[in-house]
Design an enzyme around this catalytic site. Structure first.
Site, PDB file in Angstrom:
ATOM      1  N   CYS A 119       5.270  -5.980   5.460  1.00  0.00           N
ATOM      2  CA  CYS A 119       4.893  -6.203   4.063  1.00  0.00           C
ATOM      3  C   CYS A 119       6.025  -5.928   3.085  1.00  0.00           C
ATOM      4  O   CYS A 119       5.909  -6.254   1.896  1.00  0.00           O
ATOM      5  CB  CYS A 119       3.668  -5.357   3.707  1.00  0.00           C
ATOM      6  SG  CYS A 119       2.185  -5.807   4.646  1.00  0.00           S
ATOM      7  N   HIS A 261       3.366  -4.653  -4.004  1.00  0.00           N
ATOM      8  CA  HIS A 261       2.712  -5.276  -2.856  1.00  0.00           C
ATOM      9  C   HIS A 261       1.218  -5.043  -2.939  1.00  0.00           C
ATOM     10  O   HIS A 261       0.754  -3.900  -3.096  1.00  0.00           O
ATOM     11  CB  HIS A 261       3.282  -4.678  -1.568  1.00  0.00           C
ATOM     12  CG  HIS A 261       2.454  -4.965  -0.366  1.00  0.00           C
ATOM     13  ND1 HIS A 261       2.076  -6.240   0.000  1.00  0.00           N
ATOM     14  CD2 HIS A 261       1.909  -4.124   0.571  1.00  0.00           C
ATOM     15  CE1 HIS A 261       1.336  -6.173   1.098  1.00  0.00           C
ATOM     16  NE2 HIS A 261       1.226  -4.913   1.459  1.00  0.00           N
ATOM     17  N   ASN A 291      -4.576  -9.035   0.986  1.00  0.00           N
ATOM     18  CA  ASN A 291      -3.235  -8.595   1.377  1.00  0.00           C
ATOM     19  C   ASN A 291      -2.597  -9.700   2.207  1.00  0.00           C
ATOM     20  O   ASN A 291      -2.987  -9.949   3.341  1.00  0.00           O
ATOM     21  CB  ASN A 291      -3.337  -7.297   2.185  1.00  0.00           C
ATOM     22  CG  ASN A 291      -1.988  -6.734   2.586  1.00  0.00           C
ATOM     23  OD1 ASN A 291      -0.993  -7.447   2.678  1.00  0.00           O
ATOM     24  ND2 ASN A 291      -1.954  -5.440   2.862  1.00  0.00           N
TER      25      ASN A 291
END
Length: 340
Positions: A119, A261, A291
């Site tokens: 990520c 993020h 996500n």
């Protein structure tokens, strides 16, 4: 330690942005039909209402091509001298996915390669692109973050299936001057491999394959130790953000926008609270897209630019955290883009 941008004329400058999510929408009620969960449980613990999922036969490259095409169009120039793809879900273990993406975008012949930082991949990609520009290898880099994360998530694991989703975001970076809008500030990066077990896919790599032991049930899926991951995510993103802001010569009070993020709404709130960033300065799309891994930040930038939440002149902080463990942060003043 933060890496300062080059002092010559070859600083990386954002000149285009684009994002795309596959058309198939999965609601919380859809997930509740086969998981022991509910819309309220998912919303209160993650902040997610819907997410997008690839259709059968669709791969990461398909997401990346569409986002990359949109970023190039937004930049006003269809060419790039290099393609960097941040992803955890390549189309195949070998070869890299970026050359295929480049070819489909009409960029055959340019250097194209994947990077893997889960990520945090987009932040590592920014540093990589900045290096290509500083070295004079090219004047324009197409950086894409793309993940088909639902292809590695156990659909019966409530702790991950409700969070992760599919999508892609991209930016075009050109060589420019460090004082112009869109120029990247100092980039802060870090890792802690001693905690790599917190976020992993245990099977499929050389260690599991060379052991000659059968793959244990579930080892082919993404696994995450949620409680410890939450704590480290908040600590690392907060620290990296402070370091990046300080290295840019700013204070947190100078920030107009915060683009983190999109891991989980609770993590986002905790980091923003720790930094003292008010709600009106926080960019978020997690409720609608979940996500999306390495796609998270560039997709957020693209959507926020398109709907006006992110406008020219906004002093913006980017930060991310993911498997590795890996983390990063940087700053920029959002530019007026040619395709706007």
């Amino acid at each position: 330690m933060p890496m300062s941008p080059p002092t010559d004329e070859r600083t990386a400058v954002v000149s285009g942005v684009g994002g795309w999510v596959p058309p198939h929408v999965v609601t919380n009620d859809d997930l509740s039909a086969h998981l022991d969960t509910s819309d309220e449980w998912i919303r209160t613990r993650t902040g997610i209402r819907t997410r997008h999922r690839v259709l059968p036969g669709m791969a990461t490259s398909d997401l990346a091509v569409e986002a990359g095409r949109r970023a190039l169009e937004n930049s006003g120039e269809p060419r790039a001298g290099a393609v960097v793809l941040a992803t955890t879900t390549p189309d195949r273990i070998c070869p890299a996915t970026a050359p295929d993406v480049a070819a489909r975008l009409g960029l055959t012949g340019v250097p194209a390669f994947d990077i893997s930082a889960v990520c945090t991949g987009f932040l590592y990609g920014l540093a990589t692109a900045a290096g290509l520009l500083a070295a004079g290898i090219t004047d324009r880099v197409l950086l894409i973050g793309a993940d088909a994360f639902t292809t590695i998530v156990d659909p019966l694991d409530r702790s991950t299936a409700v969070i992760f989703a599919d999508g892609a975001g991209a930016v075009v970076l050109r060589a420019g001057h460090p004082e112009e809008p869109g120029a990247l500030g100092p980039i802060v990066l870090g890792t802690d491999g001693e905690l790599s077990h917190l976020i992993q896919v245990p099977a499929g790599g050389s260690r599991q394959r060379s052991s000659l032991r059968p793959q244990a049930p579930g080892e082919q899926f993404f696994q995450m130790e949620g409680r410890d991951t939450f704590r480290h995510a908040v600590d690392r993103m907060s620290t990296a953000s402070r370091d990046a802001v300080r290295a840019a010569g700013w204070t947190v009070a100078d920030l107009d926008r915060f683009a983190a993020h999109q891991a989980n709404s609770r993590i986002l709130t905790a980091v923003a609270d720790r930094l003292g960033i008010p709600a009106e300065h926080q960019l978020s799309n997690i409720a609608a897209v979940g996500n999306t891994g390495a796609a998270s930040i560039p997709l957020l930038l693209a959507q926020s630019h398109a709907d006006g939440r992110l406008a020219a002149g906004h002093r913006t902080l980017l930060t991310a955290f993911g498997g590795g463990l890996a983390w990063g942060a940087t700053t920029l003043i959002w530019p007026k883009l040619p395709g706007s």
